[in-house]
Design a protein around this motif. Sequence first.
Motif, short mmCIF file in Angstrom:
data_model
loop_
_atom_site.label_atom_id
_atom_site.label_comp_id
_atom_site.label_asym_id
_atom_site.label_seq_id
_atom_site.Cartn_x
_atom_site.Cartn_y
_atom_site.Cartn_z
N ALA A 1 0.86 -1.19 0.00
CA ALA A 1 0.00 0.00 0.00
C ALA A 1 0.90 1.24 0.00
O ALA A 1 2.00 1.24 0.56
CB ALA A 1 -0.93 -0.01 1.21
N PRO A 2 0.45 2.33 -0.63
CA PRO A 2 1.36 3.44 -0.95
C PRO A 2 2.04 4.12 0.22
O PRO A 2 3.16 4.60 0.09
CB PRO A 2 0.48 4.41 -1.73
N SER B 1 -3.11 3.54 2.68
CA SER B 1 -3.00 4.47 1.55
C SER B 1 -2.71 5.90 1.97
O SER B 1 -2.26 6.71 1.15
CB SER B 1 -4.29 4.44 0.71
N LYS B 2 -2.94 6.24 3.26
CA LYS B 2 -2.70 7.61 3.72
C LYS B 2 -1.95 7.60 5.05
O LYS B 2 -2.23 6.77 5.92
CB LYS B 2 -4.03 8.36 3.89
N LEU B 3 -1.01 8.54 5.18
CA LEU B 3 -0.27 8.69 6.43
C LEU B 3 -0.48 10.09 6.97
O LEU B 3 -0.28 11.08 6.25
CB LEU B 3 1.23 8.45 6.18
N SER B 4 -0.87 10.16 8.24
CA SER B 4 -1.04 11.45 8.91
C SER B 4 -0.22 11.45 10.19
O SER B 4 -0.11 10.41 10.86
CB SER B 4 -2.51 11.71 9.24
N GLU C 1 -3.29 3.89 -5.25
CA GLU C 1 -3.12 2.48 -4.89
C GLU C 1 -2.48 1.72 -6.05
O GLU C 1 -2.88 1.87 -7.20
CB GLU C 1 -4.48 1.87 -4.55
N ALA C 2 -1.46 0.91 -5.74
CA ALA C 2 -0.78 0.11 -6.77
C ALA C 2 -0.22 -1.16 -6.15
O ALA C 2 0.92 -1.55 -6.43
CB ALA C 2 0.32 0.93 -7.43
#
Length: 307
Positions: free
Chosen positions: A122-123, A247-250, A261-262
């Motif tokens: 996941a990205p 998919s997201k980092l905070s 996404e890949a």
Amino acid sequence: MSPINLAIVGVGKIVRDQHLPSIANNSDFKLIATASRHGTVDGIPAFTSIEAMLDAVPGIDAVSLCMPPQYRYEAAYKALEAGKHVFLEKPPGATLSEVADLEALAKAKGVSLFASWHSRYAPAVEAAKAFLAGTTIKSAHVIWKEDVRHWHPNQEWIWQAGGLGVFDPGINALSIVTHILPPLFLTGAVLEFPENRDSPIAADLQFKSGQGLPVHAEFDWRQTGKQSWDIVAETEAGQMVLSEGGSKLSVNGALTFTAPEAEYPSLYRRFAEIVKAGTSDVDLAPLRHVADAFMLGKRKFVEAFHD
């Protein structure tokens, strides 16, 4: 180099949604055959068993196995015995012992075995790993809750022994946890089993590291509405949230990384890498945690589940 001639066994939803587009966009692979009891791919020779496929198409170099885990060992053994590289969908098998046996066979045959963990690709996962490596982690909380009726409608195999139940998605979280956090071990678990099913619908897990880092994981297949695939870490640098399945980092409420996404294209790039290098990639840490949960977990029976 010539493309790797690839075959797929088990043509279902995940193959159509993820494998086929990823293979089509990767010049390292050429799909030349499929084997499945029901599914086929337009324009590709189709067989109803892996034995028939291997006999009829000797030019196969590698095989992606995408059937349920309870039935994967036998197919993987036949492919490896025939000298084919093997890509195992997650989880890599129904038991740790059978995957260890396949790993030994791959080594003996001089071919590559890939235990794929798509959520690790996941990205935002690598960004999360880098952030955590630069600070001190105080605790972590995994919340992986989704609606089984939406994601697995009428799929009876996931409720059977070996189908893993809620650990089918939960192992995705564990594949990320085992990549970004220090080594952990299970200290306690409660598994909730519907009274009419052989696999759990929910699990509550407690882990710690050798240094005492506490990690709490909650898996549940009964969530409706917004789905939750989050890993929250409390650190000396603040709160990190790896959300939406990685998919997201905070950090401290501010989005610091996101990308398209890949996951499956990345898996096939990795598979090509190990085939070319003549190596294998078989990390069993996520599956080992699931096995520990079944070994150590207390069983709680809940109301029957019906699709």
